[in-house]
Scaffold this motif. Structure first.
Motif, PDB file in Angstrom:
ATOM      1  N   HIS A   1       0.841  -1.189   0.000  1.00 48.21           N
ATOM      2  CA  HIS A   1       0.000   0.000   0.000  1.00 48.21           C
ATOM      3  C   HIS A   1       0.876   1.239   0.000  1.00 48.21           C
ATOM      4  O   HIS A   1       2.037   1.198   0.410  1.00 48.21           O
ATOM      5  CB  HIS A   1      -0.966   0.013   1.193  1.00 48.21           C
ATOM      6  N   TRP A   2       0.316   2.305  -0.499  1.00 45.37           N
ATOM      7  CA  TRP A   2       1.007   3.594  -0.546  1.00 45.37           C
ATOM      8  C   TRP A   2      -0.045   4.678  -0.471  1.00 45.37           C
ATOM      9  O   TRP A   2      -1.136   4.547  -1.035  1.00 45.37           O
ATOM     10  CB  TRP A   2       1.802   3.711  -1.831  1.00 45.37           C
ATOM     11  N   SER A   3       0.250   5.761   0.212  1.00 42.73           N
ATOM     12  CA  SER A   3      -0.698   6.842   0.362  1.00 42.73           C
ATOM     13  C   SER A   3      -0.042   8.183   0.094  1.00 42.73           C
ATOM     14  O   SER A   3       1.009   8.486   0.648  1.00 42.73           O
ATOM     15  CB  SER A   3      -1.280   6.844   1.780  1.00 42.73           C
ATOM     16  N   ARG A   4      -0.665   8.976  -0.745  1.00 39.70           N
ATOM     17  CA  ARG A   4      -0.205  10.336  -1.006  1.00 39.70           C
ATOM     18  C   ARG A   4      -0.402  11.205   0.234  1.00 39.70           C
ATOM     19  O   ARG A   4       0.261  12.198   0.427  1.00 39.70           O
ATOM     20  CB  ARG A   4      -0.991  10.905  -2.187  1.00 39.70           C
ATOM     21  N   PHE A   5      -1.316  10.794   1.116  1.00 39.77           N
ATOM     22  CA  PHE A   5      -1.650  11.591   2.285  1.00 39.77           C
ATOM     23  C   PHE A   5      -0.490  11.700   3.257  1.00 39.77           C
ATOM     24  O   PHE A   5      -0.427  12.611   4.059  1.00 39.77           O
ATOM     25  CB  PHE A   5      -2.874  11.024   3.002  1.00 39.77           C
ATOM     26  N   SER A   6       0.421  10.736   3.210  1.00 42.47           N
ATOM     27  CA  SER A   6       1.566  10.804   4.111  1.00 42.47           C
ATOM     28  C   SER A   6       2.802  11.341   3.392  1.00 42.47           C
ATOM     29  O   SER A   6       3.842  11.508   3.995  1.00 42.47           O
ATOM     30  CB  SER A   6       1.865   9.420   4.697  1.00 42.47           C
ATOM     31  N   ALA A   7       2.664  11.621   2.096  1.00 43.48           N
ATOM     32  CA  ALA A   7       3.785  12.139   1.324  1.00 43.48           C
ATOM     33  C   ALA A   7       3.957  13.632   1.605  1.00 43.48           C
ATOM     34  O   ALA A   7       3.056  14.295   2.092  1.00 43.48           O
ATOM     35  CB  ALA A   7       3.549  11.909  -0.161  1.00 43.48           C
ATOM     36  N   GLU A   8       5.111  14.134   1.290  1.00 44.70           N
ATOM     37  CA  GLU A   8       5.403  15.563   1.491  1.00 44.70           C
ATOM     38  C   GLU A   8       4.951  16.351   0.266  1.00 44.70           C
ATOM     39  O   GLU A   8       5.737  16.854  -0.506  1.00 44.70           O
ATOM     40  CB  GLU A   8       6.903  15.762   1.731  1.00 44.70           C
ATOM     41  N   ASP A   9       3.657  16.451   0.074  1.00 47.10           N
ATOM     42  CA  ASP A   9       3.104  17.158  -1.068  1.00 47.10           C
ATOM     43  C   ASP A   9       2.228  18.291  -0.541  1.00 47.10           C
ATOM     44  O   ASP A   9       1.127  18.063  -0.062  1.00 47.10           O
ATOM     45  CB  ASP A   9       2.281  16.189  -1.926  1.00 47.10           C
ATOM     46  N   THR A  10       2.722  19.523  -0.638  1.00 50.89           N
ATOM     47  CA  THR A  10       1.986  20.650  -0.051  1.00 50.89           C
ATOM     48  C   THR A  10       0.662  20.896  -0.751  1.00 50.89           C
ATOM     49  O   THR A  10      -0.273  21.410  -0.146  1.00 50.89           O
ATOM     50  CB  THR A  10       2.839  21.934  -0.087  1.00 50.89           C
ATOM     51  N   ALA A  11       0.550  20.533  -2.022  1.00 48.29           N
ATOM     52  CA  ALA A  11      -0.711  20.725  -2.741  1.00 48.29           C
ATOM     53  C   ALA A  11      -1.823  19.872  -2.149  1.00 48.29           C
ATOM     54  O   ALA A  11      -2.997  20.183  -2.301  1.00 48.29           O
ATOM     55  CB  ALA A  11      -0.523  20.387  -4.220  1.00 48.29           C
ATOM     56  N   LEU A  12      -1.455  18.797  -1.463  1.00 49.12           N
ATOM     57  CA  LEU A  12      -2.450  17.900  -0.881  1.00 49.12           C
ATOM     58  C   LEU A  12      -2.473  17.981   0.636  1.00 49.12           C
ATOM     59  O   LEU A  12      -2.972  17.090   1.301  1.00 49.12           O
ATOM     60  CB  LEU A  12      -2.168  16.460  -1.323  1.00 49.12           C
ATOM     61  N   SER A  13      -1.950  19.074   1.193  1.00 48.90           N
ATOM     62  CA  SER A  13      -1.847  19.175   2.645  1.00 48.90           C
ATOM     63  C   SER A  13      -3.204  19.088   3.333  1.00 48.90           C
ATOM     64  O   SER A  13      -3.284  18.650   4.477  1.00 48.90           O
ATOM     65  CB  SER A  13      -1.126  20.459   3.046  1.00 48.90           C
ATOM     66  N   ALA A  14      -4.274  19.446   2.649  1.00 51.19           N
ATOM     67  CA  ALA A  14      -5.612  19.367   3.249  1.00 51.19           C
ATOM     68  C   ALA A  14      -6.013  17.923   3.524  1.00 51.19           C
ATOM     69  O   ALA A  14      -6.887  17.661   4.348  1.00 51.19           O
ATOM     70  CB  ALA A  14      -6.633  20.022   2.331  1.00 51.19           C
ATOM     71  N   PHE A  15      -5.373  16.987   2.838  1.00 50.20           N
ATOM     72  CA  PHE A  15      -5.710  15.574   2.998  1.00 50.20           C
ATOM     73  C   PHE A  15      -4.866  14.853   4.041  1.00 50.20           C
ATOM     74  O   PHE A  15      -5.116  13.706   4.353  1.00 50.20           O
ATOM     75  CB  PHE A  15      -5.558  14.826   1.671  1.00 50.20           C
ATOM     76  N   LYS A  16      -3.851  15.525   4.571  1.00 52.18           N
ATOM     77  CA  LYS A  16      -2.948  14.874   5.528  1.00 52.18           C
ATOM     78  C   LYS A  16      -3.726  14.319   6.715  1.00 52.18           C
ATOM     79  O   LYS A  16      -4.602  14.964   7.262  1.00 52.18           O
ATOM     80  CB  LYS A  16      -1.904  15.850   6.033  1.00 52.18           C
ATOM     81  N   GLY A  17      -3.434  13.092   7.071  1.00 55.06           N
ATOM     82  CA  GLY A  17      -4.055  12.468   8.222  1.00 55.06           C
ATOM     83  C   GLY A  17      -5.387  11.800   7.932  1.00 55.06           C
ATOM     84  O   GLY A  17      -5.928  11.117   8.789  1.00 55.06           O
TER      85      GLY A  17
END
Length: 111
Positions: free
Chosen positions: A33-49
């Motif tokens: 599994h892999w998740s963009r939500f845990s990646a260091e992508d500031t464009a998706l910071s609203a999705f973190k966690g």
């Protein structure tokens, strides 16, 4: 050509594809599994966690493709009752008509 999971994820990142989450299952078990939500992508910071994100109609397309493949391989049929595939989830159904919903009903969203 065989591609490893990490090579796939690298290609996703190299090509700036907006892939949010990937799960790979084999024999009913999650193996990658892999998740963009845990990646260091500031464009998706609203999705973190977040563990889930609404996908709306996108999920219907992928589900329809999966059902089509399963029908083509003879694993299921359009007339099959969905409840027969998930008997462990029918214990608390209060409307007996729900037990008669078929794969075709689900695909047509007419359940």
């Amino acid at each position: 050509m065989e591609i490893t999971f990490s090579q796939f994820i690298n290609k996703v990142n190299e090509n700036n594809l907006l892939v949010l989450y990937v799960q790979v299952y084999q024999d009913g078990k999650g193996i990658e599994h892999w998740s963009r939500f845990s990646a260091e992508d500031t464009a998706l910071s609203a999705f973190k966690g977040l563990s889930r994100v609404e996908s709306y109609s996108t999920a219907k397309s992928f589900s329809g493709i999966g059902v089509g493949i399963a029908i083509d391989e003879g694993l299921i049929s359009l007339n099959e009752r969905v409840a027969d595939s998930f008997p462990e989830l029918t214990y608390d159904i209060t409307n007996p008509n729900a037990l008669d919903i078929t794969v075709e009903d689900m695909l047509k969203m007419s359940s």
